[in-house]
Write an enzyme that holds these catalytic residues in place. Structure first.
Site, PDB file in Angstrom:
ATOM      1  CG  HIS A 108      -3.759   0.232   3.452  1.00 38.89           C
ATOM      2  ND1 HIS A 108      -2.764  -0.258   4.236  1.00 38.89           N
ATOM      3  CD2 HIS A 108      -3.387   0.001   2.170  1.00 38.89           C
ATOM      4  CE1 HIS A 108      -1.807  -0.758   3.478  1.00 38.89           C
ATOM      5  NE2 HIS A 108      -2.163  -0.619   2.215  1.00 38.89           N
TER       6      HIS A 108
HETATM    7  C1  UD1 Z   1      -1.545   1.007  -2.814  1.00 39.02           C
HETATM    8  C2  UD1 Z   1      -0.946  -0.376  -3.093  1.00 39.02           C
HETATM    9  C3  UD1 Z   1      -0.772  -1.130  -1.777  1.00 39.02           C
HETATM   10  C4  UD1 Z   1       0.026  -0.313  -0.779  1.00 39.02           C
HETATM   11  C5  UD1 Z   1      -0.642   1.039  -0.581  1.00 39.02           C
HETATM   12  C6  UD1 Z   1       0.124   1.903   0.383  1.00 39.02           C
HETATM   13  C7  UD1 Z   1      -1.592  -1.348  -5.285  1.00 39.02           C
HETATM   14  C8  UD1 Z   1      -2.403  -2.395  -5.926  1.00 39.02           C
HETATM   15  N1  UD1 Z   1      -1.812  -1.187  -3.952  1.00 39.02           N
HETATM   16  O1  UD1 Z   1      -2.848   0.784  -2.301  1.00 39.02           O
HETATM   17  O2  UD1 Z   1      -0.079  -2.335  -2.027  1.00 39.02           O
HETATM   18  O3  UD1 Z   1       0.101  -0.998   0.459  1.00 39.02           O
HETATM   19  O4  UD1 Z   1      -0.738   1.692  -1.866  1.00 39.02           O
HETATM   20  O5  UD1 Z   1      -0.528   3.089   0.651  1.00 39.02           O
HETATM   21  O6  UD1 Z   1      -0.813  -0.686  -5.922  1.00 39.02           O
HETATM   22  N2  UD1 Z   1      -5.704   8.147  -2.400  1.00 39.02           N
HETATM   23  C9  UD1 Z   1      -5.633   9.454  -1.995  1.00 39.02           C
HETATM   24  N3  UD1 Z   1      -4.448  10.115  -2.119  1.00 39.02           N
HETATM   25  C10 UD1 Z   1      -3.345   9.527  -2.633  1.00 39.02           C
HETATM   26  C11 UD1 Z   1      -3.431   8.173  -3.048  1.00 39.02           C
HETATM   27  C12 UD1 Z   1      -4.606   7.501  -2.921  1.00 39.02           C
HETATM   28  O7  UD1 Z   1      -6.596  10.036  -1.533  1.00 39.02           O
HETATM   29  O8  UD1 Z   1      -2.285  10.184  -2.723  1.00 39.02           O
HETATM   30  C13 UD1 Z   1      -6.988   7.412  -2.265  1.00 39.02           C
HETATM   31  C14 UD1 Z   1      -7.833   7.479  -3.499  1.00 39.02           C
HETATM   32  O9  UD1 Z   1      -9.146   7.619  -3.101  1.00 39.02           O
HETATM   33  C15 UD1 Z   1      -7.617   6.111  -4.126  1.00 39.02           C
HETATM   34  C16 UD1 Z   1      -7.421   5.218  -2.912  1.00 39.02           C
HETATM   35  O10 UD1 Z   1      -6.739   6.059  -1.970  1.00 39.02           O
HETATM   36  O11 UD1 Z   1      -8.696   5.727  -4.900  1.00 39.02           O
HETATM   37  C17 UD1 Z   1      -6.597   4.013  -3.194  1.00 39.02           C
HETATM   38  O12 UD1 Z   1      -5.344   4.361  -3.774  1.00 39.02           O
HETATM   39  P1  UD1 Z   1      -4.529   3.334  -4.710  1.00 39.02           P
HETATM   40  O13 UD1 Z   1      -3.232   3.892  -5.074  1.00 39.02           O
HETATM   41  O14 UD1 Z   1      -5.401   2.855  -5.794  1.00 39.02           O
HETATM   42  O15 UD1 Z   1      -4.313   2.065  -3.799  1.00 39.02           O
HETATM   43  P2  UD1 Z   1      -3.934   1.956  -2.259  1.00 39.02           P
HETATM   44  O16 UD1 Z   1      -5.106   1.433  -1.532  1.00 39.02           O
HETATM   45  O17 UD1 Z   1      -3.298   3.220  -1.752  1.00 39.02           O
END
Ligand code: UD1
Length: 418
Positions: free
Chosen positions: A237
């Site tokens: 991811h």
């Molecule tokens: C975040 C952390 C990363 C960690 C990861 C674990 C930062 C900078 N990154 O990355 O270090 O390894 O979490 O999962 O904080 N989304 C959903 N549902 C959710 C959460 C996210 O659909 O409950 C999707 C959304 O489209 C969102 C994307 O995932 O835009 C990314 O989510 P985000 O929290 O921004 O960062 P991660 O890639 O999850």
């Protein structure tokens, strides 16, 4: 005394769960005395859906958060700013003695920064900041997590380190020794508690990789002794791996080739699924999403990458413990496979967790297709290590609470507050 702990994303939940349990244990010991701890759990809401957040609260027996900031997704700047604004209000309302932040995600940095700045807005609020999982460094400034780690460490008063490399990194950056505590790994505390419970998960039979012959021992059903089809487990991811189409495709082609030797099971992060759709590369995958709702017996394809929904903690732990090999770009999974003795191939050029290579079961493959395939075969041939790194013994959270309780109580006594 008041301790406020922050969670925000999936990897935070298993790091904080043992901290909650250690506070409860401390309170049972000091019941009725001024040394008891009032604990407030704040969820920033960075991860918000059932599969990325809620299921972990159920699995890990985490108390329901006292406060949820509900920030959700956004750009990095939006996420940081939104969390800081909302968390500042919580700090003014709660006035904690200590704010505990864990790991390296945006919620970690945002809350540490707000806690360090709040004094300028209100002179009676000056919490200490405790960082759990301090000192890890990938030395890769392009990773958002690296900025979060470095800045959080430099804002913190108590730095709780999981492995020796962290002590050295903090020393080199000029952080005084007396702020640094080598306590072990709270994520491993959780793993050790749930390792046996995970064998009760039905995920193996749901996927059709374990025969249905379950064994009843007393009142518990276990799948430990059933016939399991060997498989590789994959997670992917990191923005650096999945946001760039040629690079992502190169990794996926390596995995498609690996799936000829071992079926690959891939619980995919929502970010990765979005990218697969955006890049139009669905043909590499056997989609088995919706498994949780469609019941038992899904058939994995032997020569494909089998894409499933993100899993609950218990189901993922079961799949990880029974895998022949794990391929990942996650930080925490490098540690968990080391503790479980499962060979791990890390699809990254660096790791902030060198102990998993020096003493554990991990190898760095980078992102080149041929190198990933070679590392996969090399790892399958190797006999996995069985010893866990120092202090990965299930007591890290208790050590953390012992330090904080003693320090805060001594400070309050000095100020005549006890
Ligand atoms: C975040 C952390 C990363 C960690 C990861 C674990 C930062 C900078 N990154 O990355 O270090 O390894 O979490 O999962 O904080 N989304 C959903 N549902 C959710 C959460 C996210 O659909 O409950 C999707 C959304 O489209 C969102 C994307 O995932 O835009 C990314 O989510 P985000 O929290 O921004 O960062 P991660 O890639 O999850």
């Amino acid at each position: 005394m008041k301790i406020l702990s922050v969670v925000g994303t999936r990897p935070n939940f298993m790091k904080v769960a043992p901290v909650c349990a250690a506070i409860e244990k401390h309170n049972r010991h000091y019941a009725g005395s001024p040394q008891t701890i009032e604990h407030i759990l704040v969820h920033t809401g960075q991860h918000y859906d059932q599969l990325m957040s809620d299921s972990f609260f159920n699995d890990l027996n985490l108390p329901k958060p006292d406060i949820n900031l509900g920030v959700g997704s956004g750009t990095h700047i939006e996420q940081l700013a939104e969390i800081m604004k909302k968390f500042a209000k919580v700090l003014l309302q709660v006035i904690p003695d200590v704010v505990i932040v864990v790991g390296d995600v945006n919620s970690t940095l945002a809350c540490a920064l707000a806690a360090s700045k709040i004094f300028h807005d209100s002179k009676n609020v000056k919490p200490s900041i405790a960082h759990v999982e301090a000192g890890l460094r990938s030395f890769d400034q392009t990773m958002p997590e690296e900025t979060n780690r470095v800045l959080t460490d430099h804002l913190s008063d108590y730095l709780f380190v999981t492995e020796r490399s962290g002590i050295l990194n903090l020393k080199k950056e000029g952080i005084p020794d007396e702020k640094v505590y080598f306590v072990g790994n709270t994520m491993i505390d959780t793993l050790l508690i749930f390792k046996d419970i995970a064998n009760r998960s039905t995920i193996l039979s749901n996927l059709g990789i374990a025969s249905q012959v379950s064994k009843t021992t007393g009142t518990e059903e276990t799948f430990k002794d059933c016939l399991i089809t060997p498989y590789a487990l994959l997670t992917l991811h990191r923005p650096s791996n999945v946001d760039n189409k040629p690079l992502f495709l190169n990794i996926i082609e390596a995995l498609a080739e690996i799936s000829i030797y071992l079926p690959v099971i891939f619980p995919a992060h929502p970010r990765t699924v979005n990218k697969i759709n955006e890049f139009g590369i669905n043909n590499y995958f056997n989609f088995l999403t919706g498994l949780q709702t469609c019941g038992n017996g899904a058939q994995i394809s032997e020569k494909r990458i089998n894409l499933i929904d993100p899993l609950s903690y218990i189901d993922f732990l079961c799949l990880m413990s029974n895998a022949k090999i794990v391929l990942t770009d996650s930080g925490g999974i490098q540690e968990e496979t080391t503790c479980l003795g499962i060979p791990c191939v890390t699809v990254r050029n660096n790791t902030e967790r060198p102990v998993t290579i020096e003493e554990g079961t991990n190898i760095l493959a980078g992102t080149d297709k041929n190198k990933i395939i070679k590392c996969f075969h090399d790892q399958l041939r190797k006999i996995a290590a069985t010893k866990s790194p120092d202090y990965w013994d299930g007591r890290a959270a208790e050590r953390i609470i012992d330090v904080l309780a003693a320090k805060v109580y001594a400070q309050r006594e000095k100020e005549g507050l006890c």
